[in-house]
Structure formats: structure tokens, C-alpha cells
Scaffold this active site. Structure first.
Site, PDB file in Angstrom:
ATOM      1  N   ASP A   4     -13.771  -2.940  -1.993  1.00 50.18           N
ATOM      2  CA  ASP A   4     -13.357  -2.773  -0.438  1.00 50.18           C
ATOM      3  C   ASP A   4     -14.814  -2.701   0.291  1.00 50.18           C
ATOM      4  OD1 ASP A   4     -10.749  -2.172  -1.403  1.00 50.18           O
ATOM      5  OD2 ASP A   4     -10.707  -0.012  -1.213  1.00 50.18           O
ATOM      6  N   ASP A  10       0.779  -1.346  -0.166  1.00 49.48           N
ATOM      7  CA  ASP A  10      -0.022   0.191  -0.002  1.00 49.48           C
ATOM      8  C   ASP A  10       0.912   1.287   0.070  1.00 49.48           C
ATOM      9  OD1 ASP A  10      -2.163  -1.766   0.144  1.00 49.48           O
ATOM     10  OD2 ASP A  10      -2.537  -1.471   2.460  1.00 49.48           O
TER      11      ASP A  10
END
Length: 271
Positions: free
Chosen positions: A136, A12
Site C-alpha cells: 500500500d 474490499d
């Protein structure tokens, strides 16, 4: 013979205070801590035997900026396994430029939910194998969903969120996964906000709900704390690949020992 399961480390990436790309880890998409350099980690996992590598620019969509393609290019120079890049991809040109920078596949979440036609445009121009739709997901314990599962004795559904989990959409994950597959997505990347960073295991009900209802290959993500968790998501949810971050970044497990553990548990992996 059973298809080989893939083990995929993920980074990330965000910009630090100096405007430089850096890798972060967090819990439930929050409380981010510096973890390392994206290029160095790409090199490490390439040499360690990872099957693929995922690079997520975690604030590009929320901040409305372009994906950090210079960093993608530098990562691609050190990465000789399939590279998936996500974050800030909104148009067919964004897909083209990301692939040109060295990505083999692009992961799209916000851009596809806001304009679903992007999936078909990308698949037609570059092939379905290049288009990964990321979701998500967040658990919702109300009556606004369409596909419900039992979790800890309660009925829940999973909502798609956008902009790095910052905004709900009211869209049911299972419904959206099916639509994305119909529009040409070659793969689905299923993240659980509830499990993210907990190391308590993948969200099995979420992953299984998608795998049971959509024929497109599924990458399970969020919550991995051990090779046993990967075995669970392969055996109990039938995921095609398992993604992990913290356990590899902090060297709690290596790629090699993870694969050997899975092999010993009867999970087909590339050794």
C-alpha cells in the site's frame, strides 16, 4: 507472442454493524460505502469472465483479528477462477488455513513488512506461486527515500504503509519489492493510496518504478476508471495484470466490454 494480460475484479470486505461480511468502496482508503455481498459478487465475476478474483479483508490487520475464513470459504464455493485472499495473514499457519478455506493464493502486506521471513516460510511450504506480496504505497515528497521518480515536475518516492494505510513504515516500495521477490514472492500487488477510488487512472510512475526494477509479475491496483486506464498501465508501466473494483461493482463497465476494448487497442487478453 505477448503474454496475456489479466483483468482482476477485487472486493474490499469488512464487518458491518451486525458483524456480517460486506463489501465496501472508498477513496484514498477512507469514506467507505456499502457496495454489496461478497458471495454474490464472487458469483457474478466468476460468471462474467474475470481472469482471477481478489478478496481483501481490509481491517483484519489494523484490528488484530483473524481473516474472516467462513466468508472466504463461501466465496470459494462460488469462485472457479484463481482466488487471492488478503488481510490479517501473519504466520505460516494463517497461510495454511487461508489456502485450506479455498484460496489459491494469499496476499500479505503488514505481516510480511513486520516479519519478512514469513515470505520465505510461505514460499518454501506452499510454493512461490501462492505468495503475493501487497504494498500500500503513498507518495512522499521528501529526502527519506531511495528510489525517486518525477511526478508533476517534482521528485518523489513511494513509502510502504501497513494496517490498511494507517501507518507509515519509512520503507521504500521499490526496495521492499525487490527484497520480497528475493525472499520468494511469486507476485507483487501494488496499491496506490493516492489513486485509490479516484477513477483518474492508475499511478503509472509507481507501477512503472516497480516493474522496471523487479522481475516478479506485478498486479496494478487503485484508480481505474475505464478500460483506457488499463491499457495505459499495461503499455506505459508494463504491468502484468490490472485490478479494478468500482467500475465493475457499479456496472460502469462489464468484464466483457473491458476485455473487448483492450483487445481492440491491441492488448492481449483472454476473451
Amino acid at each position: 507472442m505477448a503474454l496475456t494480460k489479466r483483468i482482476i475484479p477485487c472486493i474490499d470486505v469488512d464487518l458491518n454493524e451486525d458483524g456480517e461480511a460486506a463489501v465496501y468502496t472508498g477513496v484514498n482508503f477512507e469514506d467507505l460505502e456499502y457496495t454489496g455481498d461478497p458471495v454474490e459478487l464472487a458469483k457474478k465475476y466468476n460468471e462474467a469472465g474475470a481472469d482471477e478474483f481478489v478478496f481483501l479483508d481490509i481491517t483484519a490487520s489494523a484490528e488484530g483479528r483473524e481473516t474472516m475464513l467462513d466468508t472466504v470459504s463461501a466465496v470459494a464455493d462460488e469462485c472457479f477462477i484463481p482466488l487471492t485472499v488478503g488481510g490479517g495473514i501473519r504466520t505460516r499457519d494463517d497461510i495454511k488455513e487461508t489456502l485450506r478455506a479455498g484460496a489459491d493464493k494469499v496476499s500479505i502486506n503488514t505481516g510480511a513488512l513486520q516479519r519478512p521471513e514469513l515470505i520465505g516460510e510461505g514460499a518454501e511450504a506452499f510454493g512461490s506461486q501462492c505468495i503475493v506480496i501487497s504494498v500500500d504505497a503513498r507518495r512522499r515528497f521528501d529526502e527519506a527515500g531511495e528510489h525517486y521518480v518525477e511526478v508533476d515536475g517534482e521528485s518523489c518516492w513511494f513509502e510502504c504503509t501497513i494496517k490498511g494505510g494507517r501507518e507509515g513504515t519509512g520503507t521504500d516500495v521499490v526496495e521492499w519489492a525487490g527484497e520480497a521477490a528475493d525472499r520468494g514472492a511469486g507476485e507483487l500487488f501494488v496499491n496506490s493510496i493516492d489513486a485509490d477510488g479516484t477513477k483518474d487512472g492508475y499511478d503509472i510512475p509507481l507501477t512503472k518504478a516497480v516493474c522496471d526494477n523487479v522481475p516478479t509479475p506485478v498486479i496494478a491496483s487503485s484508480g481505474c476508471g475505464s478500460p483506457e486506464h488499463m491499457a495505459e498501465v499495461f503499455e506505459d508501466a508494463d504491468a502484468d495484470a490490472a485490478l479494478a473494483a468500482s467500475i465493475f461493482h457499479f456496472e460502469e463497465y462489464s468484464i466483457e466490454e473491458t476485455k473487448r476494448s483492450l483487445d481492440e487497442q491491441g492488448i492481449p487478453v483472454r476473451l
